[in-house]
Design an enzyme around this catalytic site. Sequence first.
Site, short mmCIF file in Angstrom:
data_model
loop_
_atom_site.label_atom_id
_atom_site.label_comp_id
_atom_site.label_asym_id
_atom_site.label_seq_id
_atom_site.Cartn_x
_atom_site.Cartn_y
_atom_site.Cartn_z
N GLU A 7 0.83 -1.21 0.00
CA GLU A 7 0.00 0.00 0.00
C GLU A 7 0.86 1.26 0.00
O GLU A 7 0.69 2.15 -0.84
CB GLU A 7 -0.93 0.01 1.20
CG GLU A 7 -1.78 1.28 1.27
CD GLU A 7 -2.68 1.35 2.49
OE1 GLU A 7 -3.48 2.29 2.58
OE2 GLU A 7 -2.58 0.47 3.37
N ARG A 44 8.54 31.81 -19.92
CA ARG A 44 7.97 33.06 -19.39
C ARG A 44 9.08 34.10 -19.21
O ARG A 44 10.08 33.84 -18.52
CB ARG A 44 7.30 32.77 -18.05
CG ARG A 44 6.84 33.99 -17.26
CD ARG A 44 5.68 34.69 -17.92
NE ARG A 44 5.09 35.68 -17.00
CZ ARG A 44 4.19 36.57 -17.37
NH1 ARG A 44 3.76 36.62 -18.62
NH2 ARG A 44 3.70 37.41 -16.49
N GLN A 70 18.32 33.68 -10.24
CA GLN A 70 18.86 32.77 -9.24
C GLN A 70 17.81 32.32 -8.24
O GLN A 70 17.80 31.16 -7.80
CB GLN A 70 20.02 33.42 -8.50
CG GLN A 70 20.76 32.48 -7.56
CD GLN A 70 21.86 33.17 -6.80
OE1 GLN A 70 21.60 33.92 -5.86
NE2 GLN A 70 23.10 32.94 -7.21
#
Length: 387
Positions: free
Chosen positions: A248, A274, A285
């Site tokens: 799981e 962009r 940075q």
Amino acid sequence: MSVTPALPRSLSTEQRAFVAALREFARRECGTREQRDALAAESGGPHAPSLYARLAGLGWLGVCLPEAYGGAGGGMTDACLFLRETSRGLVPAGGFITSVITAKAYERFGSEEQRKAACGGVVAGQVLSIAMSEPGAGSDVAALRCRADRTPEGGWLVNGHKTWISNAHLAEHILLVARTDSGGAKQEGLTMFHVPARTPGVEIRPIETMGGREVNDVYFTDVRLPADAVVGTVDRGWSQLMAGLNAERLFLAANMLGLGERVFEDTVAYVRGREQFGRPVGSFQALRHRLADLATEIECARLLVFDLAAACDAEPERLFPREASMAKLKATETAKLAALEGMQMMGGYGYATEYDMERHLRAAVVSTVYGGTSEIQRDIIGRNYGL
């Protein structure tokens, strides 16, 4: 420069071909936003029945299930590759993870007829669900109160309320965990039952969420089950649940690893394109370093997930509670962090439904809750160090 995530170095030629086929399927079937929107409209959630049927037809849903029931006979690594790549490729196969977790419980503890119904059903494209949580038993699942009482005829009568049950509305069968004895400790007296979802007295009601229809309340009102509905041993349901924790938590971790990788890829693509102040925003940075940190965290999650998968394949009967909790914790928290950072770096567009990032965030945030919260995973890890 590509940001396609690396594969484990130990993969076989067949496993690498499997990954390549999964990536091509995702590109072809879910590669555009229009395709994904159309598929999402099928069920109002992260599961598209038409596409799921195609996955079944390719034989991929039985990736880690026994050949005797139509599966491919693969191991945990193969299952993790499937979960990672379908998640990364935004393949709407949300019913798979509960199905394979439940099928592994049947494989380990079910009768031959139950294994045929469950494992064979998953291979054929059926969805399975497991019903554990209750209004008063979430993280403390052993406190559940849904009862199964013996009937004079030798069967069982079930009454109770389960909640947050993933994919019950899609399921052919539900693996129910109910209390059959209240005389001992709360972990004692629990039993697993095989319940066809359309059994009289079973009522499934949706819980509306940010992610659409994924989870449900399930009510059991005088539900009559035959004696052979028991999966495994009466009153031993807790130990049976514990035996399935490797699978799981590892499967959930692999699923969120794939999502985290997809979030990272989408974020990098956006900040490269962009421009502000005359240059791509990714060249600043402040963003470049944040992406470097995210890439490192995702790589750590990848190494942890596939190292655990390899360990499980090497020692199938051994439990790895600490490592399984670590993998689930790391992968889900990393995916959540990646989505939050991705939204921040995309600015307003990260919040807009025009882009996938807001969907990524909804999927990632809840992953730190289901399958054992991050707090529970940390507690398990701590206890494994004697704390």
